[in-house]
Design an enzyme around this catalytic site. Structure first.
Site, short mmCIF file in Angstrom:
data_model
loop_
_atom_site.label_atom_id
_atom_site.label_comp_id
_atom_site.label_asym_id
_atom_site.label_seq_id
_atom_site.Cartn_x
_atom_site.Cartn_y
_atom_site.Cartn_z
N ILE A 60 0.84 -1.20 0.00
CA ILE A 60 0.00 0.00 0.00
C ILE A 60 0.87 1.24 0.00
CG2 ILE A 60 -1.83 1.21 1.23
CD1 ILE A 60 -2.26 -1.55 2.73
N CYS A 61 0.56 2.18 -0.89
CA CYS A 61 1.29 3.45 -0.89
C CYS A 61 0.46 4.47 -0.12
CB CYS A 61 1.52 3.92 -2.32
SG CYS A 61 2.36 5.50 -2.39
N LEU A 62 0.84 4.69 1.12
CA LEU A 62 0.07 5.59 1.98
C LEU A 62 1.07 6.31 2.88
CD1 LEU A 62 -2.81 6.42 2.80
CD2 LEU A 62 -2.78 4.56 4.46
#
Lengths: 149, 499
Positions: free
Chosen positions: A86-88
Site C-alpha cells: 500500500i502506498c500511503l
C-alpha cells in the site's frame, strides 16, 4: 522475543472490546504482533460490498516505527500493487507514534474511498484511472465481486 | 579478486570505508597513463584501497586512537542507560525504565544534564495499571508490590538482529571483520551493563521490602534514604497520567509539547528520531535507480510533532514546585515528607540552611556522602538563575545532534557508490561492448550530473580514452572534496563535544 509492551496489549483489548464498524483485527495466538484484518469496502466506492483480507504486523520498534500492512485480497486500486503493498504516507514518512492500529486501518479504508492516481504504486492502474476512468471503476467493481468475498 | 565496487554499500558507515583519492587515481590512470591496459586488467582499486602500502605510521596511530575514543564513547553511552538507585531527581531517574536492548542512541550525557537541571521530565518508573478511585493505601500497596527499578532483561534481549551479509562471503573484507569485532565488543559492554542493572534491581527490591519491615518494627530508616518514602510515592502517583504513546501511567509531571500541549513521557521522547536521509518524496522517480540521483539532493527531515504533525516540534517541562528531592534537591527521596515544607521549592530563604542540613546528614550516612554534597553547593546559584527563566524548549535535534553528520556521510556514501558505478561502466565500455556507446560530450563541466550524462544511452559517439580520463579525474576530485567536507564536519563535531 521479549514480552509484549503494554501499548500493544491495550490496543488489542480496545480493538476487541470496542471494534470499529467495518473493521476487524484479530491477533494470532502464537504471535500477538501479527494480526488478521478484515476490512469492508466503503459504501459509495467501487469496493462496496467487498470484504478485503489484510495482514498487519507490528515490528519490534512499534510504535516508533509504523505497522506493516498488506492486502491479501486482490484489489484494483492505483495505490495498491499486485503484491498488496500500500502506498500511503502515514505508513511511511508521515507515520506518527500517536497513531494506532485502529487509525491506520481507518486511513486505509479512506484510501479505498478516495484513490490518488497522481501518486501511484500500480502505474498501469493509475493510467487507466486517469485516462479511462469509467473502465477503471468498472474493473475495480468486477475485481471486488470476484475476489473480495 | 575484489572486483566488487559496491561492497561497502551496506548500512554501516563507520568511517573506514573512505577511499583515498590518490589511490583511486593511481589505480585508474596508472603511472604511464595507459588507461586501457589498467582498466581491462581488472578493477583493482577496491581491493587495495585500504592497502597497507598507502598507510603511514602516523595515520595508523591516529586511527587507533580514534578507535579507542569511539569505544570509550560506546561504552559510556551504554553504561549511561543503566538506572541507578542513587541517581534520582524528584522521584524519577536519569536513565529509562526499558533500555530497548541498549540500542537507544540519543546523547545520554545531554539528557542526563537536562534532567538534573529540571529541563526534562526525569525517567519515572511507569505503572502498568492505575485507577483514580484507589485510596492512598491501595495505591501504595499496588506500587510497592509492582514497581521495579528497570524492566527485567532476559538473556536473549541483548542479541541484535542485524546480520552482516558480508560475513558469509568466502573472502571476508577487512571492514566486515572490523564490524564483527565491534559487534562482539558491544555485546560485552551490554552484558556488563545488564549485570550492573540486575544488581541495582535486586538491591532496589530488597530495600523496599526491608524498609517496609523495618517500618513496622519502628527501626530508624536511615539506611534507605534513596528509596522513595511512601509520602513521595503518593504525592507522585496520586493523579497519574497516561502517556498517549506508550499507554503507561506516570506521575503527572510529564513533558508537554509546545505546539499542542500534549503530554509525552521522557521515555517516548528519547526514542524519537529523524528518519534516515532520503530523497524528497515529490521528486521520487521510480524509473531511476537511486544511484543515478544526485547525492546532494538527499535530505534529512526534522522530527514532526507526533500529535499535530507540526515541524517545529519541541517540549517543555515544568518541574513540580513542591517536590525537590535527589540530585540538586533539598533532601533525599527517603526523607520526603508531604507535611514538611522544607522539601519544596516554595521558600527561597531556606536555601542556605538546607545545604547545611544535608551536609550534616551526609556525615552520618556514608551512602550519600559521595554524591550529593559536591553538587549541592553550586546548586543554589544554579537554581536562582533558573528560577527567573521560563522553561526552555527541548527538541529532538538537541538530544541527537549527530543528524547533520549522518546526512553528510549518507551523501558521501552515495557519491562513492555512483562513482563506483561510473567506473564499472567505463570498464565495460572500454572492453568494447558494441551497442553500448555513450554520450560523454557535455561531460565533466557539471559536477552533479556527470554520472547521469555519462550513463545515458543511445548516442553513436565513441568514447575516447582522454574523455574517460577527464571524467575519472573529475570524479576523483569530487570524491576528495566530499571527503574533505566530511572530515571538517567531524572535526567540528569533536570540537563541540570537547566544549
Amino acid at each position: 522475543m521479549s514480552s509484549l509492551p503494554k501499548r500493544i496489549i491495550r490496543e488489542t483489548e480496545r480493538l476487541i472490546s470496542d471494534p470499529v464498524p467495518g473493521i476487524t483485527a484479530t491477533p494470532h495466538e502464537e504471535n500477538l504482533r501479527y494480526f488478521d484484518v478484515l476490512l469492508d469496502g466503503p459504501s459509495g466506492s467501487p469496493y462496496e460490498n467487498g470484504v478485503f483480507k489484510l495482514e498487519l504486523f507490528l515490528p519490534d520498534d512499534y510504535p516508533m516505527a509504523p505497522p506493516m500492512v498488506r492486502f491479501l485480497t486482490k484489489i484494483y486500486h492505483p495505490n495498491i500493487d499486485r503484491l498488496g503493498r500500500i502506498c500511503l504516507d502515514v505508513l511511511k514518512n508521515n507515520w506518527s507514534p500517536a497513531l494506532q492500529i485502529r487509525t491506520i486501518l481507518l486511513s486505509i479504508q479512506a484510501l479505498l474511498s478516495s484513490p490518488n492516481p497522481d501518486d501511484p504504486l500500480a502505474n498501469e492502474v493509475a493510467d487507466e484511472w486517469k485516462n479511462n476512468h469509467d473502465k477503471a471503476i468498472q474493473t475495480a467493481r468486477e475485481w471486488t465481486a470476484q475476489y473480495a468475498k | 579478486m575484489g572486483n566488487v565496487p559496491g561492497k561497502e554499500s551496506n548500512g554501516n558507515n563507520n568511517g573506514n570505508g573512505s577511499m583515498s583519492t590518490a589511490a583511486f587515481t593511481r589505480e585508474f590512470l596508472g603511472g604511464d597513463g595507459n588507461l586501457n591496459g589498467q582498466i581491462t586488467g581488472g578493477l583493482r582499486y577496491s581491493s587495495s584501497r585500504k592497502g597497507k602500502n598507502f598507510e603511514d605510521p602516523v595515520v595508523r596511530q591516529r586511527r587507533k586512537e580514534r578507535e579507542i575514543q569511539k569505544n570509550k564513547y560506546r561504552n559510556k553511552q551504554i553504561m549511561n542507560l543503566v538506572v541507578k538507585i542513587n541517581e534520582n531527581v524528584d522521584g524519577g531517574y536519569l536513565a529509562p525504565y526499558d533500555c530497548y536492548k541498549y540500542e537507544l542512541d540519543y546523547e545520554t550525557d545531554i539528557v542526563r544534564d537536562l534532567i538534573i537541571n529540571r529541563e526534562l521530565s526525569p525517567f519515572f518508573i511507569p505503572l502498568q495499571d492505575f485507577n483514580e478511585n484507589w485510596t492512598n493505601d491501595e495505591l501504595i500497596n499496588y506500587i510497592l508490590n509492582n514497581i521495579k527499578l528497570h524492566e527485567n532483561i532476559k538473556p536473549g534481549d541483548l542479541e541484535d538482529n542485524f546480520e552482516d551479509p558480508n560475513e558469509h562471503r568466502l573472502h571476508v573484507s577487512a571492514s566486515s571483520l572490523k564490524r564483527k569485532q565491534i559487534k562482539i565488543q558491544k555485546m560485552k559492554m551490554k552484558e556488563n551493563a545488564a549485570e550492573l542493572q540486575n544488581t541495582e534491581n535486586i538491591k532496589f527490591l530488597k530495600d523496599i521490602k526491608n524498609k517496609e519491615r523495618d517500618n513496622d518494627n519502628n527501626n530508624d530508616n536511615d539506611k534507605y534514604l534513596q528509596i522513595p518514602s511512601n509520602d513521595l510515592l503518593i504525592k507522585l502517583y496520586k493523579d497519574s497520567e497516561e502517556c498517549p504513546i506508550c499507554f503507561l501511567f506516570y506521575p503527572k509531571y510529564l513533558n508537554i509539547t509546545t505546539c499542542c500541549s500534549q503530554p509525552i513521557c521522557s521515555e517516548c521522547f528519547v526514542q524519537m528520531k529523524r528518519l534516515e536521509p532520503h530523497f524528497p518524496h515529490d521528486e521520487e522517480d521510480n524509473t531511476r535507480d537511486d544511484e543515478d540521483k544526485d547525492p546532494n539532493s538527499l535530505i534529512s527531515e526534522v522530527v514532526k510533532c507526533p500529535f499535530c504533525a507540526i515541524s517545529s516540534f519541541g517540549i517543555t517541562y515544568t518541574p513540580p514546585k513542591d517536590i525537590r528531592v535527589g540530585i540538586y534537591g533539598k533532601c533525599l527521596p527517603g526523607e520526603y515528607d508531604s507535611n514538611d515544607s522544607n522539601n519544596s521549592d516554595n521558600d527561597d530563604d531556606d536555601n542556605d540552611n538546607e545545604s547545611n542540613e544535608i551536609t550534616e546528614l551526609d556525615m552520618e550516612d556514608p551512602f550519600t556522602k559521595k554524591k550529593i554534597p559536591a553538587v549541592n553547593n553550586n546548586s543554589n546559584n544554579n537554581n536562582k538563575e533558573k528560577k527567573d527563566k521560563s522553561p526552555s524548549i527541548i527538541t529532538i535535534d538537541q538530544i541527537r545532534p549527530d543528524w547533520e553528520q549522518k546526512l553528510l556521510s549518507a551523501r558521501t556514501k552515495m557519491a562513492r557508490r555512483s562513482a563506483a558505478a561510473t567506473a564499472m561502466h567505463a570498464t565495460s565500455l572500454l572492453q568494447g561492448h558494441s551497442g553500448h556507446n555513450h554520450n560523454t560530450n557535455q561531460c565533466p563541466n557539471n559536477n552533479n550530473n556527470n554520472n547521469n550524462n555519462f550513463r545515458s544511452r543511445g548516442d553513436s559517439n565513441r568514447t575516447s580514452g582522454s574523455q574517460l580520463e577527464a571524467i575519472l579525474i573529475e570524479e576523483a576530485v569530487r570524491l576528495s572534496l566530499l571527503d574533505e567536507e566530511e572530515r571538517k564536519l567531524r572535526e567540528r563535531e569533536k570540537e563541540r563535544r570537547r566544549k
